[in-house]
Design a protein around this motif. Structure first.
Motif, mmCIF file in Angstrom:
data_model
loop_
_atom_site.group_PDB
_atom_site.id
_atom_site.type_symbol
_atom_site.label_atom_id
_atom_site.label_comp_id
_atom_site.label_asym_id
_atom_site.label_seq_id
_atom_site.Cartn_x
_atom_site.Cartn_y
_atom_site.Cartn_z
ATOM 1 N N LYS A 709 0.814 -1.217 0.000
ATOM 2 C CA LYS A 709 0.000 0.000 0.000
ATOM 3 C C LYS A 709 0.850 1.272 0.000
ATOM 4 O O LYS A 709 0.391 2.328 0.425
ATOM 5 N N THR A 710 2.095 1.155 -0.446
ATOM 6 C CA THR A 710 2.995 2.303 -0.421
ATOM 7 C C THR A 710 2.420 3.491 -1.206
ATOM 8 O O THR A 710 2.381 4.631 -0.722
ATOM 9 N N LYS A 711 1.946 3.222 -2.451
ATOM 10 C CA LYS A 711 1.409 4.311 -3.264
ATOM 11 C C LYS A 711 0.101 4.855 -2.685
ATOM 12 O O LYS A 711 -0.150 6.064 -2.703
ATOM 13 N N GLU A 712 -0.738 3.944 -2.162
ATOM 14 C CA GLU A 712 -1.998 4.390 -1.568
ATOM 15 C C GLU A 712 -1.733 5.335 -0.407
ATOM 16 O O GLU A 712 -2.410 6.366 -0.252
ATOM 17 N N ILE A 713 -0.721 4.995 0.421
ATOM 18 C CA ILE A 713 -0.379 5.850 1.564
ATOM 19 C C ILE A 713 0.097 7.217 1.068
ATOM 20 O O ILE A 713 -0.260 8.268 1.615
ATOM 21 N N GLY A 714 0.912 7.198 -0.035
ATOM 22 C CA GLY A 714 1.403 8.451 -0.590
ATOM 23 C C GLY A 714 0.275 9.328 -1.093
ATOM 24 O O GLY A 714 0.255 10.557 -0.871
ATOM 25 N N ILE A 715 -0.692 8.743 -1.813
ATOM 26 C CA ILE A 715 -1.836 9.500 -2.342
ATOM 27 C C ILE A 715 -2.655 10.087 -1.204
ATOM 28 O O ILE A 715 -3.072 11.258 -1.244
ATOM 29 N N VAL A 791 3.525 3.503 11.744
ATOM 30 C CA VAL A 791 3.955 4.889 11.963
ATOM 31 C C VAL A 791 5.042 5.281 10.974
ATOM 32 O O VAL A 791 5.048 6.391 10.416
ATOM 33 N N LYS A 792 5.976 4.351 10.709
ATOM 34 C CA LYS A 792 7.042 4.602 9.749
ATOM 35 C C LYS A 792 6.474 4.884 8.360
ATOM 36 O O LYS A 792 6.906 5.807 7.658
ATOM 37 N N ALA A 793 5.462 4.051 7.977
ATOM 38 C CA ALA A 793 4.845 4.234 6.659
ATOM 39 C C ALA A 793 4.076 5.547 6.588
ATOM 40 O O ALA A 793 4.101 6.257 5.569
ATOM 41 N N ALA A 794 3.393 5.895 7.700
ATOM 42 C CA ALA A 794 2.584 7.116 7.707
ATOM 43 C C ALA A 794 3.443 8.379 7.659
ATOM 44 O O ALA A 794 3.006 9.423 7.149
ATOM 45 N N LYS A 795 4.657 8.310 8.182
ATOM 46 C CA LYS A 795 5.539 9.485 8.222
ATOM 47 C C LYS A 795 6.444 9.592 6.998
ATOM 48 O O LYS A 795 7.188 10.560 6.855
ATOM 49 N N ALA A 796 6.413 8.570 6.138
ATOM 50 C CA ALA A 796 7.299 8.566 4.973
ATOM 51 C C ALA A 796 6.962 9.707 4.024
ATOM 52 O O ALA A 796 5.824 10.191 3.964
ATOM 53 N N ASN A 797 7.947 10.119 3.243
ATOM 54 C CA ASN A 797 7.771 11.186 2.255
ATOM 55 C C ASN A 797 6.822 10.717 1.161
ATOM 56 O O ASN A 797 7.106 9.745 0.460
ATOM 57 N N PRO A 798 5.643 11.366 0.952
ATOM 58 C CA PRO A 798 4.681 10.913 -0.055
ATOM 59 C C PRO A 798 5.227 10.948 -1.479
ATOM 60 O O PRO A 798 4.859 10.114 -2.306
ATOM 61 N N VAL A 799 6.126 11.911 -1.782
ATOM 62 C CA VAL A 799 6.700 12.002 -3.129
ATOM 63 C C VAL A 799 7.517 10.752 -3.437
ATOM 64 O O VAL A 799 7.415 10.147 -4.509
ATOM 65 N N LYS A 800 8.303 10.328 -2.424
ATOM 66 C CA LYS A 800 9.118 9.110 -2.588
ATOM 67 C C LYS A 800 8.225 7.884 -2.750
ATOM 68 O O LYS A 800 8.504 6.994 -3.569
ATOM 69 N N ASN A 801 7.105 7.843 -1.996
ATOM 70 C CA ASN A 801 6.183 6.699 -2.098
ATOM 71 C C ASN A 801 5.533 6.622 -3.471
ATOM 72 O O ASN A 801 5.357 5.548 -4.042
ATOM 73 N N LEU A 802 5.174 7.771 -4.037
ATOM 74 C CA LEU A 802 4.497 7.789 -5.335
ATOM 75 C C LEU A 802 5.431 7.424 -6.482
ATOM 76 O O LEU A 802 4.978 7.004 -7.549
#
Length: 805
Positions: A709-715, A791-802
């Protein structure tokens, strides 16, 4: 091909190190737990198996109607064997007396405290065949051993402790400063797995009236650690021996009420497991239900580890989609892929088994300490275990690997290569959720059981017992010599810090006490009534701070006139049929203690004389100096170490020939609940293990879900979602699963714990908060397990996730 596959499997395991480590941790801990449980169960099932033809050995036991209930006893009157031989002349029958401790002295040496001494007649070795122990009889004439008074047979370890490298035969040893016996035989040590532990055998003729403190061992109405054993030449002879036992009761029973007694044979193979007789067995008894429970716990822990493997493997399977597509495109069949991935599971299971055995070996000393056992890995060296272990590993491999292997082998190669798999499917998601619920339901059930057992254990320590157990020490006396007792009293009563000194047979709650028949004019003569007699002096009530409800305590004049007066508890008043304690004052009762007919002068509040398993029974307290074999000393709570030192100094001056030992009443109470303490420790350990396996499984699952769900979290973050909302999004499914697990586990745990509590007359009530607490603990542990990744996933940089592909 096979070795190439193995090489590829190890590369794959190394490539996915975190998942491999999680699977190995879960499986290895589960296997270690099962190995420990196997050793425990095997140890318990090995009791008395070293005896030759043990299926022919039976113990005489008693069932008797007393008042409105039936009581069972393994102890028998001492004349039983002699009377039974009159009826069954050709049958080997032996009578023994078990003594849990005694003072032993050799010449002028310091005395020894010896445990597990057996007084036995000359037929002991005819009934008990020790041929299962190679070269069992080391020295002496077995045929003539124990056939005359004052003879002793020592085990090798006991003889070594007494005489070193000297030849023990012909040596004289003194028992309890009462009688000298001569060593006539030397035997090998008896294995620890026996219901009848032996360090020394003394001839039964040594057990005289004087040795028993004035009580006649030949009295049919007297039992005190006496046991009768029979060896049958024919299994069909059980019925005829039972008939002979019935005839003995009818012929030799001294009273009409004795004819309400039924004596019958109990197979030796059942002695260690029959909890009906646990209160009168020489050693502890374990229920077969308890052993079954251990096996079930072990199986559930392994299943939890297997569930981890299934969940992580099916989740990881979708990352192997291209690998499967490539293998299928170059000709690999579905069956070949299934076998390949099953090989991977077998390898992981074998590695986990090796680690599990190492972990079990490292923890075994701690298990032995906690459970007070002598478990050893040597018990695993046999063909049955090795074959069973191999079969178990195959079963674990199938349980863990079959479904993930089928999922992988079933992928469509074209879809897999295009990375267009619909993952996860609804069926696989439901299965994974169901498996997580199973894991947590098992863990929550164990937590609930642990909480309830802990509450019952607290209840043991908090319940008022009818006397004050704090700051009281009990010291066994080597003899009841009145002059020495007075000297000991005079030496201590002036010491600072000592409040009261009493001389007695034992504390209110102790193994010491005499069970005797009870008669009164108003009681039916055809029903057996019994009471526990506690011989004690006039200071007993002060030392143990008991309370009177009516009448008075003993006077000095009554101590000199043995059997003239007694104080009874409230339970005795109820048995005698009086509504108020005052009604019993001045009434006469008859006791089977030398057939005395004392008058009741006082009534105490009820107090416990056994564990909370049993209801409070009638108790008689009476001055009886020949049975003053213990001193109870109440001390000031402060500086007890110095007070104990003064007590020891006084002891050594008066009893220089005896071993000085003492125990606090709290310690004596703790021994009553040894099995419950073991249950608590086991449940606590298994709860921790199961929760730990669940946690590492959750950590692996949430890691996989976060990656998916990396991209979903970023969006969501770009659209304005907060860290808290994303953490809740990732965690809510697991919270729901833990809540469902609590609903499933609660009624199951309630049923089994309610059954367990039925063994206690005095017990706690199972409350709703215990289930809520277990659910909250499981919920908290689950959230902690997944919080790091969420928490780590929620705080990650969304640009990097996308940008992640």
């Amino acid at each position: 091909m096979f070795f190439r596959n193995i090489k590829q499997i190890f590369r794959s395991l190394w490539r996915h190190k975190s998942f491999t480590l999680i699977n190995l941790l879960g499986l290895s801990i589960g296997i270690a737990a099962v190995v420990i449980i196997f050793l425990i169960v095997k140890h318990e099932n090995s009791f008395d198996k070293f005896l030759g033809d043990r299926n022919s050995i039976y113990r005489v036991v008693t069932k008797q109607s007393r008042e409105d209930k039936i009581e069972y006893e393994a102890e028998t009157p001492y004349p039983t064997a002699r009377f039974l031989r009159n009826e069954m002349a050709s049958m080997p029958i032996t009578q023994i007396h078990f003594s849990d401790n005694a003072n032993v002295r050799i010449g002028n040496q310091d005395p020894f405290e010896e445990k597990n001494i057996i007084f036995a007649d000359s037929l002991f070795f005819s009934v008990f065949d020790f041929s299962g122990i190679e070269k069992f009889w080391l020295k002496g004439n077995q045929a003539k051993a124990l056939n005359a008074p004052r003879q002793a047979v020592l085990t090798a370890t006991t003889a070594k402790r007494y005489f070193g490298d000297q030849d023990p035969l012909g040596q004289i040893i003194r028992i309890d400063n009462k009688v000298d016996v001569q060593v006539v035989g030397l035997i090998k040590d008896i294995p620890a797995a026996t219901h009848l532990p032996i360090t020394m055998l003394l001839s039964l003729g040594t057990l005289t009236t004087e040795f028993m403190g004035g009580l006649d061992p030949d009295n049919w109405n007297f039992t005190s650690n006496g046991y009768t054993y029979v060896r049958l030449q024919n299994i069909n002879a059980v019925a005829s021996v039972n008939s002979a036992l019935a005839a003995i009761v009818k012929k030799y029973g001294a009273e009409e009420r004795d004819r309400n007694k039924q004596m019958y044979l109990q197979p030796l193979s059942e002695v260690h497991f029959d909890t009906t007789f646990e209160n009168s067995n020489p050693t502890y008894t374990v229920s077969k239900k308890y052993l079954t429970m251990l096996w079930l716990l072990g199986c559930f822990i392994v299943l939890i580890a297997c569930v981890n493997y299934i969940n992580l493997s099916t989740s990881q399977a979708f990352t192997k989609a291209k690998e499967v597509g490539v293998r299928k495109s170059i000709g690999a069949s579905k069956g070949q892929l299934f076998l390949y991935y099953m090989q991977e599971t077998v390898i992981v299971t074998l590695i986990a088994a090796i680690i599990g055995f190492v972990v079990a070996g490292l923890t075994l000393p701690y298990v032995n300490t906690i459970l007070n056992k002598s478990l050893s890995f040597n018990q695993l060296i046999d063909l049955s275990f090795l074959s069973g272990a191999l079969l178990a590993l195959l079963v674990v491999s199938l349980l863990s690997g079959a479904y993930p292997a089928l999922v992988l082998a079933g992928f469509n190669p074209i879809t897999a290569l295009k990375n267009q798999l619909n993952i996860p499917s609804k069926q696989s998601t439901l299965l994974r959720k169901g498996l997580v619920v199973f894991q947590f339901a098992t863990s929550i059930a164990l937590i609930i059981c642990t909480i309830i057992i802990a509450r019952q254990m607290d209840y043991f320590h908090q319940k008022k017992l009818g006397f004050n157990k704090e700051a009281v020490v009990e010291i066994p006396l080597p003899d009841s010599d009145s002059a020495k007792i007075e000297s000991f009293r005079n030496a201590l009563q002036t010491q600072a810090g000592i409040q009261n000194i009493t001389f007695c047979l034992g504390a209110p709650v102790s193994d010491n006490g005499i069970s005797v028949g009870l008669r009164a004019p108003q009681l039916p003569s055809n029903i057996e009534y019994t009471a526990k007699v506690i011989p004690c002096d006039k200071e007993y009530i002060k030392a143990y701070q008991m309370k009177l409800r009516a009448g008075r305590w003993f006077l000095s004049s009554e101590e000199k006139n043995i059997g003239s007066a007694v104080v009874v508890n409230t339970a005795m008043i109820k048995t005698l049929g009086y509504k108020k304690p005052e009604e019993a004052i001045g009434k006469i009762i008859e006791l089977g203690l030398n057939n005395i007919r004392p008058i009741i002068i006082g009534v105490t509040e009820d107090f416990h004389t056994t564990s909370l398993h049993d209801e409070i029974k009638p108790v008689v307290l009476t001055p009886f100096p020949p049975f003053y074999y213990a001193a109870g000393i109440r001390m000031n709570p402060g500086n007890m170490h110095q007070i104990l030192s003064k007590i020891e100094q006084a002891w050594k001056k008066i009893y220089p020939e005896s071993v000085y030992t003492f125990s606090f009443i709290d310690d004596a109470l703790a021994t009553l609940y040894e099995q419950e303490t073991k249950d608590y420790n086991l449940f606590k350990a298994f709860s921790v293990i199961s929760i730990f396996i669940c946690c590492i499984g959750l950590w692996g699952l949430i890691t996989f879900i976060v990656v998916r769900k990396t991209k979903e979290i970023g969006i969501r973050k770009v659209l304005g979602s907060s860290v808290h909302s994303i953490v809740f999004l990732l965690s809510r499914d697991f919270i729901k699963l833990v809540a469902l697990a609590l609903l499933i586990a609660s009624p199951i745990a309630w049923y089994f714990m309610n059954q367990w509590l039925q063994d206690f007359v005095y017990r706690i009530h199972i409350s709703w908060w215990m289930f809520l607490m277990a659910g909250l603990v499981a919920m908290l542990i689950a959230l902690v397990s997944i919080s790091f990744q969420t928490v780590k996933a929620a705080k990650a940089n969304p640009v990097k996730n996308l940008r992640t592909e």
